[in-house]
Motif scaffolding. Structure first.
Motif, PDB file in Angstrom:
ATOM      1  N   THR A 124      -0.204 -35.492   6.760  1.00  0.00           N
ATOM      2  CA  THR A 124      -0.238 -34.084   6.345  1.00  0.00           C
ATOM      3  C   THR A 124       1.172 -33.676   5.932  1.00  0.00           C
ATOM      4  O   THR A 124       1.912 -33.062   6.712  1.00  0.00           O
ATOM      5  CB  THR A 124      -0.752 -33.197   7.490  1.00  0.00           C
ATOM      6  N   GLU A 142       2.494 -31.432   4.115  1.00  0.00           N
ATOM      7  CA  GLU A 142       2.889 -30.028   4.026  1.00  0.00           C
ATOM      8  C   GLU A 142       2.825 -29.310   5.374  1.00  0.00           C
ATOM      9  O   GLU A 142       3.059 -28.093   5.448  1.00  0.00           O
ATOM     10  CB  GLU A 142       1.993 -29.312   3.009  1.00  0.00           C
ATOM     11  N   ASP A 162      -0.587 -23.468   6.832  1.00  0.00           N
ATOM     12  CA  ASP A 162       0.845 -23.594   7.098  1.00  0.00           C
ATOM     13  C   ASP A 162       1.411 -22.367   7.807  1.00  0.00           C
ATOM     14  O   ASP A 162       2.535 -22.400   8.315  1.00  0.00           O
ATOM     15  CB  ASP A 162       1.620 -23.869   5.805  1.00  0.00           C
ATOM     16  N   ILE A 165      -3.583 -26.537   4.338  1.00  0.00           N
ATOM     17  CA  ILE A 165      -2.816 -27.762   4.116  1.00  0.00           C
ATOM     18  C   ILE A 165      -3.548 -29.009   4.598  1.00  0.00           C
ATOM     19  O   ILE A 165      -3.135 -30.130   4.301  1.00  0.00           O
ATOM     20  CB  ILE A 165      -1.448 -27.697   4.814  1.00  0.00           C
TER      21      ILE A 165
END
Length: 284
Positions: free
Chosen positions: A78, A80, A106, A113
């Motif tokens: 992941t 982000e 996020d 995300i």
């Protein structure tokens, strides 16, 4: 509102059973673990003693196409996801149970995300809450990179909260594991940790799942954590997930000789496998 506690599970009791992963899957995950590393955890069920349930809200005010999002599992990445800003801080002991796949954001009301499934290694998804803001909960994620976090809407029918009084501390330099319940020590052992070239990664993580070993015989149960080797991309074809597991040769305890996993004595494994999934693990 008092959260339900997650009790210790006795063999044969409780609604949540330990996952038994198919031999074909374990063959991939555990083939390289004989060198000292693997993935797994075991956890007891919730008591049905919830007080007033939180008002159910729509999970996503804006429709999210989750098919386009990376999966937040030990097999996923992941990129982000926000990093854990307090990797050695204890939590309040509140854990989040994901009953259906949900999007991860996020920030509260931010951008999606990742997607978080309801199971990890066929065990139910339980993750520590490290912060809360209104109807949002920030959780530790089991995906790479280590220390990934994300926000999930907590006031929905797809998730529920519970409380665990346990915290596990791994002192890498002292090669010691300590289990505490309500800040009282209930177990302490000398253990084996990662070698200088494949160090056990430090930071805040958690017991992710529980796998009953059926392929090799070095540990009857393997407890994968929500963290990965920082030097190896895989353990024998698996995702390089760090774990607690046993070891048949006691001479490894007190040494730095594994590929990053924490090798524990049998009595330590017996206690660790009884702890709830989502239990916080602080690696220092």
């Amino acid at each position: 509102m008092e959260l339900p506690r997650i009790p210790l599970r006795r063999r044969g009791s409780g609604r949540i059973r330990r996952a038994s992963v198919a031999p074909a899957i374990l063959g991939v995950l555990l083939l390289g673990l004989v060198g000292g590393c693997s993935n797994v955890s075991s956890a007891p069920p919730l008591r049905e003693q919830k007080s007033e349930p939180a008002p159910v809200q729509e999970d996503t005010p804006v429709q999210v196409d989750m098919s386009t999002l990376p999966e937040a599992t030990t097999f996923g990445t992941t990129p982000e996801a926000p990093s854990d800003s307090a990797p050695q801080r204890k939590t309040e002991g509140v854990v989040l149970h994901v009953k259906q796949e949900v999007p991860v954001y996020d920030a509260p009301e931010g951008s999606a995300i990742a997607r978080l499934p309801a199971t990890q290694f066929k065990s139910p998804s339980w993750l520590p809450i490290i912060a809360e803001r209104g109807d949002w909960a920030r959780i530790l994620l089991p995906s790479r990179p280590n220390g990934s976090t994300g926000w999930v809407r907590s006031g929905t029918a797809k998730v529920e909260k519970a409380y665990t009084p346990y915290v596990v501390t791994v002192d890498v330099e002292q090669r010691r594991v300590v289990v505490r319940k309500n800040d009282r020590e209930v177990g302490s052992w000398t253990v084996g940790v990662g070698s200088p070239g494949t160090r056990t990664p430090k930071g805040r993580t958690f017991i992710l799942a529980s796998i009953r070993e059926t392929v090799t015989d070095f540990s009857p149960i393997i407890l994968p954590l929500g963290t990965h080797s920082e030097t190896l991309t895989t353990y024998g074809g698996g995702p390089g997930t760090v774990a607690f597991h046993g070891w048949p040769d006691p001479s490894v305890f007190g040494t730095a000789s594994s590929d990053g996993c924490v090798r524990v004595p049998s009595d330590a494994l017996h206690l660790l496998k009884s702890l709830p999934l989502g239990t916080l693990v602080l690696v220092r």
